[in-house]
Design a protein around this motif. Structure first.
Motif, PDB file in Angstrom:
ATOM      1  N   UNK A 230      83.053 104.236  58.165  1.00 58.78           N
ATOM      2  CA  UNK A 230      81.883 103.838  58.963  1.00 58.78           C
ATOM      3  C   UNK A 230      82.284 102.864  60.073  1.00 58.78           C
ATOM      4  N   UNK A 231      83.399 102.184  59.876  1.00 59.72           N
ATOM      5  CA  UNK A 231      83.953 101.387  60.984  1.00 59.72           C
ATOM      6  C   UNK A 231      84.557 102.349  62.019  1.00 59.72           C
ATOM      7  N   UNK A 232      85.214 103.390  61.503  1.00 61.21           N
ATOM      8  CA  UNK A 232      85.795 104.390  62.410  1.00 61.21           C
ATOM      9  C   UNK A 232      84.724 105.088  63.233  1.00 61.21           C
ATOM     10  N   UNK A 233      83.631 105.447  62.579  1.00 62.51           N
ATOM     11  CA  UNK A 233      82.539 106.141  63.298  1.00 62.51           C
ATOM     12  C   UNK A 233      81.997 105.267  64.418  1.00 62.51           C
ATOM     13  N   UNK A 234      81.694 104.001  64.082  1.00 65.07           N
ATOM     14  CA  UNK A 234      81.111 103.110  65.099  1.00 65.07           C
ATOM     15  C   UNK A 234      82.114 102.852  66.227  1.00 65.07           C
ATOM     16  N   UNK A 250      86.209  95.601  73.986  1.00 63.17           N
ATOM     17  CA  UNK A 250      87.124  94.958  73.057  1.00 63.17           C
ATOM     18  C   UNK A 250      86.505  95.004  71.657  1.00 63.17           C
ATOM     19  N   UNK A 251      87.215  95.613  70.726  1.00 59.20           N
ATOM     20  CA  UNK A 251      86.746  95.627  69.343  1.00 59.20           C
ATOM     21  C   UNK A 251      87.238  94.372  68.642  1.00 59.20           C
ATOM     22  N   UNK A 252      86.296  93.627  68.059  1.00 57.34           N
ATOM     23  CA  UNK A 252      86.693  92.423  67.324  1.00 57.34           C
ATOM     24  C   UNK A 252      86.916  92.760  65.856  1.00 57.34           C
ATOM     25  N   UNK A 253      87.626  91.893  65.172  1.00 56.35           N
ATOM     26  CA  UNK A 253      87.924  91.978  63.730  1.00 56.35           C
ATOM     27  C   UNK A 253      88.090  93.412  63.209  1.00 56.35           C
ATOM     28  N   UNK A 254      89.044  94.127  63.789  1.00 56.38           N
ATOM     29  CA  UNK A 254      89.305  95.513  63.365  1.00 56.38           C
ATOM     30  C   UNK A 254      90.065  95.495  62.038  1.00 56.38           C
ATOM     31  N   UNK A 278      92.585  90.321  62.401  1.00 57.19           N
ATOM     32  CA  UNK A 278      92.565  88.973  61.825  1.00 57.19           C
ATOM     33  C   UNK A 278      93.552  88.909  60.655  1.00 57.19           C
ATOM     34  N   UNK A 279      94.097  87.716  60.365  1.00 55.44           N
ATOM     35  CA  UNK A 279      95.080  87.601  59.274  1.00 55.44           C
ATOM     36  C   UNK A 279      94.564  88.129  57.939  1.00 55.44           C
ATOM     37  N   UNK A 280      93.277  87.965  57.655  1.00 58.63           N
ATOM     38  CA  UNK A 280      92.772  88.404  56.336  1.00 58.63           C
ATOM     39  C   UNK A 280      92.951  89.908  56.132  1.00 58.63           C
ATOM     40  N   UNK A 281      92.915  90.682  57.217  1.00 57.49           N
ATOM     41  CA  UNK A 281      93.079  92.135  57.056  1.00 57.49           C
ATOM     42  C   UNK A 281      94.557  92.510  56.867  1.00 57.49           C
ATOM     43  N   UNK A 282      95.436  91.616  57.281  1.00 61.02           N
ATOM     44  CA  UNK A 282      96.875  91.881  57.099  1.00 61.02           C
ATOM     45  C   UNK A 282      97.374  91.356  55.759  1.00 61.02           C
ATOM     46  N   UNK A 283      96.635  90.422  55.153  1.00 61.81           N
ATOM     47  CA  UNK A 283      97.202  89.693  54.003  1.00 61.81           C
ATOM     48  C   UNK A 283      96.379  89.723  52.726  1.00 61.81           C
ATOM     49  N   UNK A 317      78.858  85.294  32.837  1.00 59.28           N
ATOM     50  CA  UNK A 317      77.951  85.530  33.953  1.00 59.28           C
ATOM     51  C   UNK A 317      78.376  84.769  35.213  1.00 59.28           C
ATOM     52  N   UNK A 318      78.925  83.581  35.006  1.00 61.91           N
ATOM     53  CA  UNK A 318      79.180  82.733  36.166  1.00 61.91           C
ATOM     54  C   UNK A 318      80.235  83.327  37.094  1.00 61.91           C
ATOM     55  N   UNK A 319      81.040  84.238  36.589  1.00 66.93           N
ATOM     56  CA  UNK A 319      82.113  84.780  37.412  1.00 66.93           C
ATOM     57  C   UNK A 319      81.710  85.983  38.265  1.00 66.93           C
ATOM     58  N   UNK A 320      80.492  86.447  38.091  1.00 68.62           N
ATOM     59  CA  UNK A 320      80.123  87.678  38.780  1.00 68.62           C
ATOM     60  C   UNK A 320      80.396  87.642  40.271  1.00 68.62           C
ATOM     61  N   UNK A 321      80.202  86.470  40.857  1.00 68.23           N
ATOM     62  CA  UNK A 321      80.285  86.428  42.314  1.00 68.23           C
ATOM     63  C   UNK A 321      81.492  85.641  42.815  1.00 68.23           C
ATOM     64  N   UNK A 322      82.496  85.534  41.962  1.00 68.37           N
ATOM     65  CA  UNK A 322      83.683  84.809  42.392  1.00 68.37           C
ATOM     66  C   UNK A 322      84.276  85.473  43.648  1.00 68.37           C
ATOM     67  N   UNK A 323      84.097  86.772  43.746  1.00 70.97           N
ATOM     68  CA  UNK A 323      84.593  87.494  44.917  1.00 70.97           C
ATOM     69  C   UNK A 323      83.832  87.182  46.194  1.00 70.97           C
ATOM     70  N   UNK A 324      82.725  86.437  46.075  1.00 72.47           N
ATOM     71  CA  UNK A 324      81.934  86.097  47.262  1.00 72.47           C
ATOM     72  C   UNK A 324      82.766  85.361  48.303  1.00 72.47           C
ATOM     73  N   UNK A 325      83.764  84.623  47.821  1.00 72.28           N
ATOM     74  CA  UNK A 325      84.642  83.889  48.748  1.00 72.28           C
ATOM     75  C   UNK A 325      85.276  84.809  49.786  1.00 72.28           C
ATOM     76  N   UNK A 326      85.457  86.049  49.412  1.00 75.54           N
ATOM     77  CA  UNK A 326      86.224  86.979  50.263  1.00 75.54           C
ATOM     78  C   UNK A 326      85.319  87.955  51.002  1.00 75.54           C
ATOM     79  N   UNK A 327      84.019  87.722  50.916  1.00 71.95           N
ATOM     80  CA  UNK A 327      83.101  88.667  51.569  1.00 71.95           C
ATOM     81  C   UNK A 327      83.073  88.402  53.068  1.00 71.95           C
ATOM     82  N   UNK A 328      83.394  89.424  53.816  1.00 68.01           N
ATOM     83  CA  UNK A 328      83.255  89.364  55.267  1.00 68.01           C
ATOM     84  C   UNK A 328      83.022  90.787  55.739  1.00 68.01           C
ATOM     85  N   UNK A 329      82.629  90.921  56.984  1.00 63.00           N
ATOM     86  CA  UNK A 329      82.393  92.266  57.528  1.00 63.00           C
ATOM     87  C   UNK A 329      83.107  92.421  58.853  1.00 63.00           C
ATOM     88  N   UNK A 330      83.847  93.523  59.024  1.00 61.10           N
ATOM     89  CA  UNK A 330      84.175  94.537  58.037  1.00 61.10           C
ATOM     90  C   UNK A 330      84.839  93.908  56.816  1.00 61.10           C
TER      91      UNK A 330
END
Ligand code: URP
Ligand code: ZN
Ligand code: ZN
Ligand code: ZN
Length: 526
Positions: A230-234, A250-254, A278-283, A317-330
């Motif tokens: 869906x990133x490719x389509x857009x 210019x496409x940002x944060x590819x 961005x570094x997060x997509x490489x690492x 239960x408390x760990x369900x959203x530990x991954x929230x730290x890494x949520x970004x878009x794309x």
């Protein structure tokens, strides 16, 4: 007399590596020569064994924008610039968001003005500039053309803002193709840079609702709701729109191989298509967004669906959203995508590397999800409410230095300087004042690295492992906690003043200001 002379370093620019001394006066690079007399200097730094690069330009930084479109951000411009210089970045380009309560030909100027006024109250550790986030055209019709042209022209004349970001996703921000075309028409007329956030927002919405209907609510499913295609389509669609009008974009944060492929094809055709990653997509990889059940994610399905005939009760239960730290878009992609990002940096598909620094407190991310409790017992949240974004303005350059240059993923220092310093300045109309080391014209914004630094005792505060506490930002976490780094800037110099030295920020030398920009020398209309 010079204010500062830097002796014996290797100067690294986007085109050259050579040994020379640098003399600085009045905040500018005044002279580069093989041997500058130290008696002519008020202060001297011996950079023997060091590499001297231009200060980094991070052209993608979100700070506490008055309109807070995605939630309360953890950084003010003060803490963002402090964090920037602690990692070798000496100019940040942040965002003013369109204020739709303002109308008429000066509407966008006024949107920018309130941000500049707010930041003028803060101590700034380095210079900053602004892009504009445009999400609603005052007149969405051909008749609105003159008004939008006037709004952009005024914003340029009043504040030197020459770039506009538009979104193809996010409720409330997503623009129609029609409005994107209208925007591209006006950006071309005005010689502005058009920045695109390319994800198909309608597909994201459908996928999100589908996942929710199945009770798949974890942070991990944020990535599933926004697959690479869906990133490719857009990206493809935006290329069609821009090529229809011959507008550079210019496409940002590819992040995805699909988008990279579309950009490569367009560039091969000679279209003026530029891209940032961005570094997060490489690492980082999508595994980070899993909770405690990283192997059997479905076993802690928060919709409590039937599994092998029995209802599962999650023990933690408390760990369900530990991954929230890494949520970004794309979203952060599967590990196998990382090599495409490094290839794109080396091959020139990516013009620049930005951080997309957008820091929310971990609590803010967690509570945003839980505020919208949906299913049962008030114990669960939904990934769709987690504010998108992660901090990164400090770590961008050091991560690329170690994991890119030193690990041979970035082919040489010239490439490192090109994507982190020089190209952002050219792309966004502040070259050669920023992003280069040219006598008489460049601000003395410099970083001194010592890659061969043999011993910790030579520089006891040199970090070897990234910890949130050394990053000087406002956020309470870093997604790069625990990453080993083999090098870190020892000196960061802004307009001739040392603002960061061996792990210490020197507040008394902070002289950051707003920088009006010119038109892009890379992607303005011909
Ligand atoms: O998740 C992200 N990237 N947050 C920042 C806003 C944006 O889209 O750049
Ligand atoms: Zn974006
Ligand atoms: Zn869980
Ligand atoms: Zn962003």
């Amino acid at each position: 007399m010079y204010d500062l002379v830097i002796k014996n370093g290797i100067i690294c620019t986007a085109s050259d590596l050579y040994r020379a001394d640098i003399a600085i006066g009045n905040g500018l690079i005044e002279c580069i020569a093989s041997n500058i007399d130290i008696n002519l200097a008020v202060e001297v730094i011996d950079a023997e064994g060091g590499l001297i690069t231009p200060g980094g330009i991070d052209a993608h930084v979100h700070v506490d924008e008055p309109l807070k479109l995605l939630g309360n951000l953890a950084d003010t411009m003060e803490s963002a610039t402090r964090s920037a210089i602690a990692g070798g970045t000496t100019t940040v380009i942040a965002f003013a968001t369109q204020d739709v309560s303002k109308t008429g030909p000066k509407a966008l100027s006024h949107s920018v003005e309130s941000v500049v006024d707010e930041y003028a109250q803060q101590t700034l550790y380095c210079d900053y500039a602004l892009h504009l986030i445009l999400f609603q055209l005052e007149k969405s019709s051909i008749e609105g053309r003159d008004l939008l042209n006037a709004q952009l022209q005024n914003m340029y004349e009043d504040f030197g803002v020459t770039s506009v970001k538009v979104f193809m996703t996010y409720p409330g921000l997503q623009m129609s193709d029609y409005d994107i075309l209208s925007t591209m028409h006006s950006t071309r007329t005005n010689g502005f840079t058009t920045m695109i956030h390319a994800e198909n927002g309608d597909i994201v919405r459908w996928m999100t609702e589908d996942l929710e209907s199945k009770g798949l609510l974890h942070a991990y499913y944020h990535g599933i709701s926004r697959p690479p295609a869906i990133e490719g389509e857009a990206t493809n669609r935006a290329i069609v729109l821009s090529s229809t009008l011959n507008t550079p974009i210019l496409f940002v944060h590819v992040s995805s191989p699909d988008a990279i492929e579309a950009i490569n094809k367009a560039q091969a055709k000679g279209l003026r298509v530029f891209a940032e990653t961005c570094p997060q997509y490489a690492l980082l990889s999508d595994q980070e967004t899993m909770c405690h059940h990283s192997v059997n994610l479905l076993d802690c399905d928060m919709g409590q669906t039937e599994n092998n005939g029995s209802k599962l009760v999650d023990q933690n239960e408390s760990d369900h959203f530990v991954g929230a730290k890494y949520i970004c878009s794309p979203p952060i992609r599967p590990k196998e995508c990382q090599k495409h990002i490094w290839n794109g940096i080396n091959s020139g598909t990516f013009t620049i590397v930005g951080s997309d620094h957008c820091s929310y407190y971990y609590n803010e991310k967690m509570s945003a999800a839980s505020k919208h409790r949906a299913f049962h017992d008030g114990k669960d949240g939904r990934f769709r409410y987690i504010p998108n974004g992660m901090p990164g303005v400090c770590t961008r350059m050091p991560l690329l230095f170690t994991y890119g240059y030193l690990d041979n993923k970035i082919k040489d220092m010239m490439k490192f300087v090109e994507v982190n310093c020089t190209n952002p300045a050219k792309l966004y109309g502040c070259y050669p004042k920023k992003g280069s080391i040219l006598p008489g014209v460049s601000d003395a914004d410099l970083v001194i690295w010592y890659p061969q630094d043999p011993a910790q005792d030579a520089h006891p505060s040199k970090p070897t492992t990234i910890k949130n506490s050394i990053l000087e930002h406002g956020c309470d976490y870093t997604p790069f906690e625990g990453f080993k780094v083999s090098n870190w800037p020892r000196y960061t110099i802004v307009k001739g003043r040392v603002v960061y030295k061996e792990g210490t920020v020197l507040k008394y030398n902070a002289t950051g200001r707003y920088v009006p920009r010119g038109k892009s020398t890379m992607c303005c209309s011909k």
